[in-house]
Scaffold this active site. Structure first.
Site, PDB file in Angstrom:
ATOM      1  N   ASP A  31       0.857  -1.189   0.000  1.00 47.98           N
ATOM      2  CA  ASP A  31       0.000   0.000   0.000  1.00 47.98           C
ATOM      3  C   ASP A  31       0.890   1.236   0.000  1.00 47.98           C
ATOM      4  OD1 ASP A  31      -3.273   0.274   0.914  1.00 47.98           O
ATOM      5  OD2 ASP A  31      -2.039   2.095   0.867  1.00 47.98           O
ATOM      6  N   THR A 122     -13.579  -2.668  -8.326  1.00 45.16           N
ATOM      7  CA  THR A 122     -14.746  -2.534  -9.197  1.00 45.16           C
ATOM      8  C   THR A 122     -14.428  -1.458 -10.219  1.00 45.16           C
ATOM      9  OG1 THR A 122     -16.162  -3.124  -7.348  1.00 45.16           O
ATOM     10  CG2 THR A 122     -17.219  -2.036  -9.222  1.00 45.16           C
ATOM     11  N   ASN A 209     -24.484  -5.167  -8.279  1.00 43.94           N
ATOM     12  CA  ASN A 209     -24.693  -4.084  -7.304  1.00 43.94           C
ATOM     13  C   ASN A 209     -25.889  -3.218  -7.686  1.00 43.94           C
ATOM     14  OD1 ASN A 209     -22.717  -4.894  -5.607  1.00 43.94           O
ATOM     15  ND2 ASN A 209     -21.386  -3.123  -5.873  1.00 43.94           N
ATOM     16  N   GLY A 258     -26.266   2.908   1.349  1.00 41.20           N
ATOM     17  CA  GLY A 258     -25.121   3.822   1.450  1.00 41.20           C
ATOM     18  C   GLY A 258     -23.855   3.002   1.316  1.00 41.20           C
ATOM     19  N   CYS A 261     -19.806   1.254  -1.851  1.00 42.55           N
ATOM     20  CA  CYS A 261     -20.001   0.568  -3.139  1.00 42.55           C
ATOM     21  C   CYS A 261     -21.277   0.960  -3.878  1.00 42.55           C
ATOM     22  CB  CYS A 261     -19.961  -0.944  -2.930  1.00 42.55           C
ATOM     23  SG  CYS A 261     -18.315  -1.510  -2.487  1.00 42.55           S
ATOM     24  N   LYS A 264     -21.683   4.682  -5.432  1.00 40.04           N
ATOM     25  CA  LYS A 264     -20.771   5.028  -6.523  1.00 40.04           C
ATOM     26  C   LYS A 264     -20.914   4.071  -7.706  1.00 40.04           C
ATOM     27  CE  LYS A 264     -16.582   2.429  -5.249  1.00 40.04           C
ATOM     28  NZ  LYS A 264     -16.582   1.427  -6.300  1.00 40.04           N
ATOM     29  N   ARG A 328     -18.182   5.863   4.664  1.00 40.48           N
ATOM     30  CA  ARG A 328     -18.243   6.420   3.311  1.00 40.48           C
ATOM     31  C   ARG A 328     -19.682   6.380   2.803  1.00 40.48           C
ATOM     32  NH1 ARG A 328     -13.353   3.114   0.548  1.00 40.48           N
ATOM     33  NH2 ARG A 328     -14.049   1.541   2.040  1.00 40.48           N
TER      34      ARG A 328
HETATM   35  P1  NAD Z   1     -10.219   1.152   0.492  1.00 42.26           P
HETATM   36  O1  NAD Z   1     -10.333   2.604   0.250  1.00 42.26           O
HETATM   37  O2  NAD Z   1     -10.601   0.583   1.804  1.00 42.26           O
HETATM   38  O3  NAD Z   1      -8.729   0.690   0.196  1.00 42.26           O
HETATM   39  C1  NAD Z   1      -7.997   1.078  -0.912  1.00 42.26           C
HETATM   40  C2  NAD Z   1      -6.523   1.046  -0.540  1.00 42.26           C
HETATM   41  O4  NAD Z   1      -5.754   1.262  -1.722  1.00 42.26           O
HETATM   42  C3  NAD Z   1      -6.121   2.150   0.437  1.00 42.26           C
HETATM   43  O5  NAD Z   1      -5.472   1.578   1.546  1.00 42.26           O
HETATM   44  C4  NAD Z   1      -5.164   3.032  -0.373  1.00 42.26           C
HETATM   45  O6  NAD Z   1      -4.153   3.604   0.420  1.00 42.26           O
HETATM   46  C5  NAD Z   1      -4.619   2.024  -1.348  1.00 42.26           C
HETATM   47  N1  NAD Z   1      -4.005   2.589  -2.547  1.00 42.26           N
HETATM   48  C6  NAD Z   1      -4.368   3.687  -3.249  1.00 42.26           C
HETATM   49  N2  NAD Z   1      -3.544   3.856  -4.301  1.00 42.26           N
HETATM   50  C7  NAD Z   1      -2.658   2.839  -4.269  1.00 42.26           C
HETATM   51  C8  NAD Z   1      -1.588   2.442  -5.095  1.00 42.26           C
HETATM   52  N3  NAD Z   1      -1.255   3.137  -6.185  1.00 42.26           N
HETATM   53  N4  NAD Z   1      -0.889   1.346  -4.762  1.00 42.26           N
HETATM   54  C9  NAD Z   1      -1.198   0.627  -3.658  1.00 42.26           C
HETATM   55  N5  NAD Z   1      -2.207   0.954  -2.829  1.00 42.26           N
HETATM   56  C10 NAD Z   1      -2.928   2.029  -3.146  1.00 42.26           C
HETATM   57  O7  NAD Z   1     -11.045   0.458  -0.679  1.00 42.26           O
HETATM   58  P2  NAD Z   1     -11.936  -0.880  -0.591  1.00 42.26           P
HETATM   59  O8  NAD Z   1     -13.204  -0.585   0.109  1.00 42.26           O
HETATM   60  O9  NAD Z   1     -11.079  -2.011  -0.164  1.00 42.26           O
HETATM   61  O10 NAD Z   1     -12.300  -1.057  -2.135  1.00 42.26           O
HETATM   62  C11 NAD Z   1     -11.335  -1.444  -3.089  1.00 42.26           C
HETATM   63  C12 NAD Z   1     -12.064  -1.802  -4.371  1.00 42.26           C
HETATM   64  O11 NAD Z   1     -12.882  -2.951  -4.163  1.00 42.26           O
HETATM   65  C13 NAD Z   1     -12.990  -0.717  -4.897  1.00 42.26           C
HETATM   66  O12 NAD Z   1     -12.970  -0.732  -6.302  1.00 42.26           O
HETATM   67  C14 NAD Z   1     -14.351  -1.136  -4.375  1.00 42.26           C
HETATM   68  O13 NAD Z   1     -15.402  -0.655  -5.183  1.00 42.26           O
HETATM   69  C15 NAD Z   1     -14.246  -2.646  -4.488  1.00 42.26           C
HETATM   70  N6  NAD Z   1     -15.098  -3.383  -3.555  1.00 42.26           N
HETATM   71  C16 NAD Z   1     -15.224  -2.949  -2.253  1.00 42.26           C
HETATM   72  C17 NAD Z   1     -16.014  -3.665  -1.378  1.00 42.26           C
HETATM   73  C18 NAD Z   1     -16.199  -3.195   0.039  1.00 42.26           C
HETATM   74  O14 NAD Z   1     -17.109  -3.705   0.706  1.00 42.26           O
HETATM   75  N7  NAD Z   1     -15.404  -2.259   0.540  1.00 42.26           N
HETATM   76  C19 NAD Z   1     -16.669  -4.835  -1.803  1.00 42.26           C
HETATM   77  C20 NAD Z   1     -16.489  -5.264  -3.104  1.00 42.26           C
HETATM   78  C21 NAD Z   1     -15.703  -4.530  -3.979  1.00 42.26           C
END
Ligand code: NAD
Length: 434
Positions: A31, A122, A209, A258, A261, A264, A328
């Site tokens: 990260d 996503t 979604n 809300g 996911c 957006k 969020r």
């Molecule tokens: P998050 O914001 O919790 O985590 C994203 C992480 O990526 C952060 O820690 C950030 O510092 C890191 N990051 C940013 N740029 C980076 C880079 N260049 N290199 C390495 N790390 C980097 O996001 P999330 O909720 O885990 O969601 C991630 C993806 O998964 C999104 O596309 C989301 O839509 C999808 N998703 C999320 C969920 C959920 O419930 N949160 C479920 C299914 C899918």
């Protein structure tokens, strides 16, 4: 045992990496957020997710799970590079791909051996092809790579079991062998594996979604009609849910969806559709209905306690849903902003999301528990259906309120019992006939 690297250590990346490590693979999580990596190395969780802390500690101790902020360290020897960075909403409703781009650049520059790049974020349809182009152009060493789409369906609050026991695993690629290779990682998970092309895999995530969000807006529209006509939407949903073609899930009327996911993703799909000449009228209605649910809460409050300026309103629940600290796009934030814009004084409590509250809210009195929120309040609004709110001592709560008014945005209580206790109680879609 396979060597896996995961780029982006948020809710999805940390759970993915930890679960793969737990299955015996060697995982490095990368990260760009260095303080987050430091915390994880020290065994401190950056997020609240039930069961995750113990699983991270156990696998880190066993040497199967490591954390770094260096792409080259993360990618060293890895056969798979999972991208799990955020894809937040851009200013026009589109998905903002700057983090995916940065991850693709970083992987391309650090890649010195063949790697399968697996996208878990996503992302809009066509992003897999775009990532391929970026990596091809940015590669410093000409090594083979493949791009596979593997959208994630886990839910915060039950992320580990959702990852380990998914309804299905979706793998899309233009090279079927690459998708089949990623399927090897999921062999121990007993779930149907859907092998398809890149764009179809990307679309499966958005369509899923959007469909779930549509169910929520559908039942919320039915709730408004129920309220006008004196029917009870909770019982309507039970009656509908027994129909096997419908099923009982995602039929809870309330203040709308809300989180990080649904809002957006529905916006991004509508945006993609419009840009490509389609007319996403159903998706637009889903978004509009969802927005209206927040306003309805404020209208209900006004209808009971009158003008909101100088009124004290208590908010129970800040997280966008129970069992997570994620705020969020939480309905609480929108509702609190609406209340503050009308001059209300807001007090709030959440069992785990309080540390995140200052990131989203100002001038809110953060309290120790629900009873402190209720002290001197003209009304309480139930925003997140945490279990502890289902078992409150309502007599004690009423005794400390200035006016015994509850607007229940999650239909947690029985309207008759609440009235018998002396509350002025308003729920969502539960007609006055009852
Ligand atoms: P998050 O914001 O919790 O985590 C994203 C992480 O990526 C952060 O820690 C950030 O510092 C890191 N990051 C940013 N740029 C980076 C880079 N260049 N290199 C390495 N790390 C980097 O996001 P999330 O909720 O885990 O969601 C991630 C993806 O998964 C999104 O596309 C989301 O839509 C999808 N998703 C999320 C969920 C959920 O419930 N949160 C479920 C299914 C899918």
């Amino acid at each position: 045992m396979r060597k896996i690297s995961v780029f982006g250590v948020g809710y999805v990346g940390l759970v993915t990496g930890t679960c793969f490590a737990d299955q015996g693979h060697q995982v490095t999580c990368v990260d760009v957020d260095e303080p987050k990596i430091e915390k994880l190395r020290a065994g401190i969780m950056p997020i609240y997710e039930p069961g995750l802390e113990e699983m991270v500690r156990r696998n880190a101790l066993a040497g199967r799970l490591r954390f770094t902020s260096s792409y080259s360290e993360g990618l060293a020897g890895a056969e798979y590079a999972f991208i799990a960075v955020g894809t937040p909403q851009g200013s026009g409703g589109e998905a903002d791909l700057q983090y995916v781009r940065a991850a693709a650049d970083g992987i391309a520059e650090a890649m010195d051996h063949p790697v399968t790049i697996v996208n878990k974020s996503t992302v809009p349809i066509g992003t897999g092809d775009w990532v391929s182009d970026i990596v091809r152009r940015r590669q410093t060493k000409p090594v083979n790579f493949w791009v596979v789409s593997n959208p994630e369906f886990l839910r915060e609050g039950s992320a580990i079991s959702d990852f380990l026991f998914p309804d299905r695993v979706v793998l899309g690629s233009m090279e079927p062998e690459a998708a089949a290779q990623v399927a090897q990682l999921y062999l121990s998970i007993r779930a149907p594996i859907i092998l398809t092309d890149l764009r179809t895999a990307e679309m499966i995530k958005y369509a899923s979604n959007a469909f779930l969000a549509t169910r929520i807006s559908f039942i919320n529209e039915i709730a408004s009609i129920c309220e006008a006509l004196g029917a009870d939407v909770k019982e309507v949903a039970v009656g509908m849910g027994y129909d096997k073609r419908i099923g009982p899930q995602f039929l809870d009327a309330g203040i709308g969806y809300g989180g990080s996911c649904f809002p957006k993703d529905v916006q991004a799909l509508a945006h993609m559709a419009a840009v490509h000449g389609c007319h996403p009228q159903l998706l637009r209605a889903v978004i509009d209905i969802n927005r209206d649910q927040r306003r309805q809460v404020v209208q209900k409050l006004r209808s009971v306690i009158g003008r909101l300026d100088e009124k004290v309103v208590g908010i129970l629940g800040l997280a966008f849903k129970p069992n997570t600290d994620d705020m969020r796009e939480a309905p609480s934030v929108e509702i609190i902003h609406l209340l503050q814009s009308e001059g209300a004084k807001v007090r709030a409590y959440d069992p785990v999301a309080m540390p995140n509250a200052p990131l989203y809210l100002r001038d809110v009195a953060l309290c120790e528990d629900a009873y402190e929120v209720a002290e001197g309040a003209d009304a309480l609004v139930m925003v997140t259906e945490w279990n502890e709110f289902k078992h409150l001592d309502l007599v004690r709560l009423k005794a400390v309120m200035r006016q015994p008014v509850i607007v229940d945005g999650r239909n947690m209580y029985d309207p008759e019992a609440m009235r018998a206790l002396g509350f002025t109680y308003r729920a969502m879609g539960r007609g006055q006939a009852r």
